[in-house]
Design an enzyme around this catalytic site. Structure first.
Site, short mmCIF file in Angstrom:
data_model
loop_
_atom_site.label_atom_id
_atom_site.label_comp_id
_atom_site.label_asym_id
_atom_site.label_seq_id
_atom_site.Cartn_x
_atom_site.Cartn_y
_atom_site.Cartn_z
N THR A 7 4.82 10.32 -2.34
CA THR A 7 3.77 9.58 -1.63
C THR A 7 3.93 9.80 -0.14
O THR A 7 5.05 9.99 0.34
CB THR A 7 3.81 8.06 -1.93
OG1 THR A 7 2.78 7.41 -1.19
CG2 THR A 7 5.15 7.42 -1.56
N LYS A 12 3.96 1.97 0.48
CA LYS A 12 4.21 2.12 -0.96
C LYS A 12 5.64 2.60 -1.17
O LYS A 12 6.35 2.13 -2.05
CB LYS A 12 3.24 3.14 -1.58
CG LYS A 12 1.86 2.61 -1.75
CD LYS A 12 0.96 3.33 -2.74
CE LYS A 12 0.97 4.78 -2.90
NZ LYS A 12 -0.22 5.29 -3.63
N ASP A 69 -0.46 6.11 -8.02
CA ASP A 69 -1.85 5.96 -7.58
C ASP A 69 -2.25 4.54 -7.91
O ASP A 69 -2.01 4.06 -9.02
CB ASP A 69 -2.78 6.98 -8.22
CG ASP A 69 -3.98 7.23 -7.31
OD1 ASP A 69 -3.78 7.42 -6.10
OD2 ASP A 69 -5.13 7.20 -7.79
N SER A 70 -2.81 3.87 -6.93
CA SER A 70 -3.09 2.45 -7.14
C SER A 70 -4.41 2.06 -6.48
O SER A 70 -4.95 2.79 -5.65
CB SER A 70 -1.93 1.62 -6.59
OG SER A 70 -1.48 2.14 -5.37
N TYR A 154 -4.50 -4.32 0.92
CA TYR A 154 -5.33 -5.48 0.60
C TYR A 154 -4.51 -6.75 0.37
O TYR A 154 -5.05 -7.77 -0.06
CB TYR A 154 -6.18 -5.17 -0.65
CG TYR A 154 -7.14 -4.01 -0.46
CD1 TYR A 154 -8.37 -4.18 0.15
CD2 TYR A 154 -6.81 -2.72 -0.89
CE1 TYR A 154 -9.25 -3.12 0.34
CE2 TYR A 154 -7.69 -1.65 -0.72
CZ TYR A 154 -8.90 -1.86 -0.11
OH TYR A 154 -9.77 -0.80 0.08
P1 ITT Z 1 -0.47 8.44 -1.52
O1 ITT Z 1 -1.66 9.01 -2.26
O2 ITT Z 1 0.16 9.40 -0.57
O3 ITT Z 1 0.54 7.83 -2.45
P2 ITT Z 1 -2.41 6.48 -0.51
O4 ITT Z 1 -2.35 5.36 0.47
O5 ITT Z 1 -3.51 7.50 -0.34
O6 ITT Z 1 -0.98 7.21 -0.59
P3 ITT Z 1 -3.61 5.59 -3.00
O7 ITT Z 1 -4.59 6.74 -3.05
O8 ITT Z 1 -2.92 5.18 -4.25
O9 ITT Z 1 -2.47 5.83 -1.94
O10 ITT Z 1 -4.40 4.36 -2.37
C1 ITT Z 1 -4.06 3.12 -2.66
C2 ITT Z 1 -4.64 2.18 -1.64
O11 ITT Z 1 -4.83 0.92 -2.30
C3 ITT Z 1 -3.64 1.93 -0.51
O12 ITT Z 1 -3.86 2.74 0.61
C4 ITT Z 1 -3.90 0.46 -0.20
O13 ITT Z 1 -4.99 0.34 0.66
C5 ITT Z 1 -4.29 -0.10 -1.57
N1 ITT Z 1 -3.10 -0.64 -2.27
C6 ITT Z 1 -2.36 -0.06 -3.26
N2 ITT Z 1 -1.33 -0.84 -3.63
C7 ITT Z 1 -1.41 -1.93 -2.88
C8 ITT Z 1 -0.63 -3.08 -2.76
O14 ITT Z 1 0.49 -3.25 -3.48
N3 ITT Z 1 -0.99 -4.00 -1.89
C9 ITT Z 1 -2.09 -3.85 -1.14
N4 ITT Z 1 -2.88 -2.80 -1.15
C10 ITT Z 1 -2.56 -1.82 -2.01
#
Ligand code: ITT
Length: 199
Positions: A7, A12, A69-70, A154
């Site tokens: 990541t 994260k 991915d979240s 969030y």
């Molecule tokens: P990587 O792909 O490099 O891992 P990213 O930030 O682009 O990083 P994601 O595509 O999974 O990751 O996007 C997830 C988004 O959802 C993240 O940027 C946050 O805005 C939100 N998110 C995920 N987990 C969260 C959490 O535990 N608490 C709050 N917001 C969260």
């Protein structure tokens, strides 16, 4: 044996490192490998994006890797932003602009209809081969304004069911006990432990 966390999101990464600290592996961040490719997250599901990230990074670095991915699904918005959570408010999106967009879209929606669910998929791969994937989720609701200042993304606008405070008010230790990410990582750790035992 080393495990790369695939990541680029430092927030994260911090949570994942804490939640994996009892594994008998050297957990290393992708930030130590500036030459690693940028994986395009163009899948339509969290699972497909997590798998793509874990497989491509583990192949490039010839090692074991996990990817996360979240996203946040909001019922009143037809489960958006979901897989598009990171860039919900467009190019150059920040945590703040994403939260503002959610609150703006929900401004006329009463508390009883502000149901939401955080989801996280963790994929595990070794040298380009998928070992497994695991999902964790937590249901809750969206507040009317941001509250609290720990965590990320969030967290200031999400109250998990059974609580009166947002993730950002509860603090990282309590979040890590109940979050979507911790649930996914409990399962993913079993996958990693079983896989490592075969060596
Ligand atoms: P990587 O792909 O490099 O891992 P990213 O930030 O682009 O990083 P994601 O595509 O999974 O990751 O996007 C997830 C988004 O959802 C993240 O940027 C946050 O805005 C939100 N998110 C995920 N987990 C969260 C959490 O535990 N608490 C709050 N917001 C969260």
């Amino acid at each position: 044996m080393r495990l790369i966390v695939a990541t680029r999101n430092r927030d994260k990464l911090k949570e994942i490192k804490t939640l994996l600290k009892d594994l008998p592996l050297k957990v290393i961040s992708l930030n130590n490998f500036s030459s690693a490719p940028e994986v395009r997250e163009n899948g339509r599901t969290l699972e497909s994006n997590a798998i793509k990230k874990a497989v491509q990074i583990s192949k490039f670095l010839k090692t074991l890797a996990v990817a996360d991915d979240s996203g946040l699904e909001i019922e009143a918005l037809g489960n958006k932003p979901g897989v598009y959570s990171a860039r919900f408010s467009g190019k150059g999106a920040t945590y703040k602009s994403n939260n503002e967009k959610v609150l703006r879209l929900l401004q006329d929606i009463p508390l009883s209809k502000r149901k939401a669910c955080f989801r996280c998929v963790i994929a595990v791969a070794d040298k380009g081969k998928l070992i497994g994937a695991a999902e964790g989720k937590i249901k809750g609701r969206i507040t009317q304004r941001p509250l609290g200042n720990t965590g990320f993304g969030y967290d200031p606008i999400f109250i998990p069911n059974g609580y009166k405070k947002t993730f950002a008010q509860l603090g990282i230790n309590r979040k890590n006990k109940i979050s979507h990410r911790s649930k996914a990582l409990v399962k993913a750790k079993k996958v990693i432990e079983e896989y490592v035992l075969t060596f």
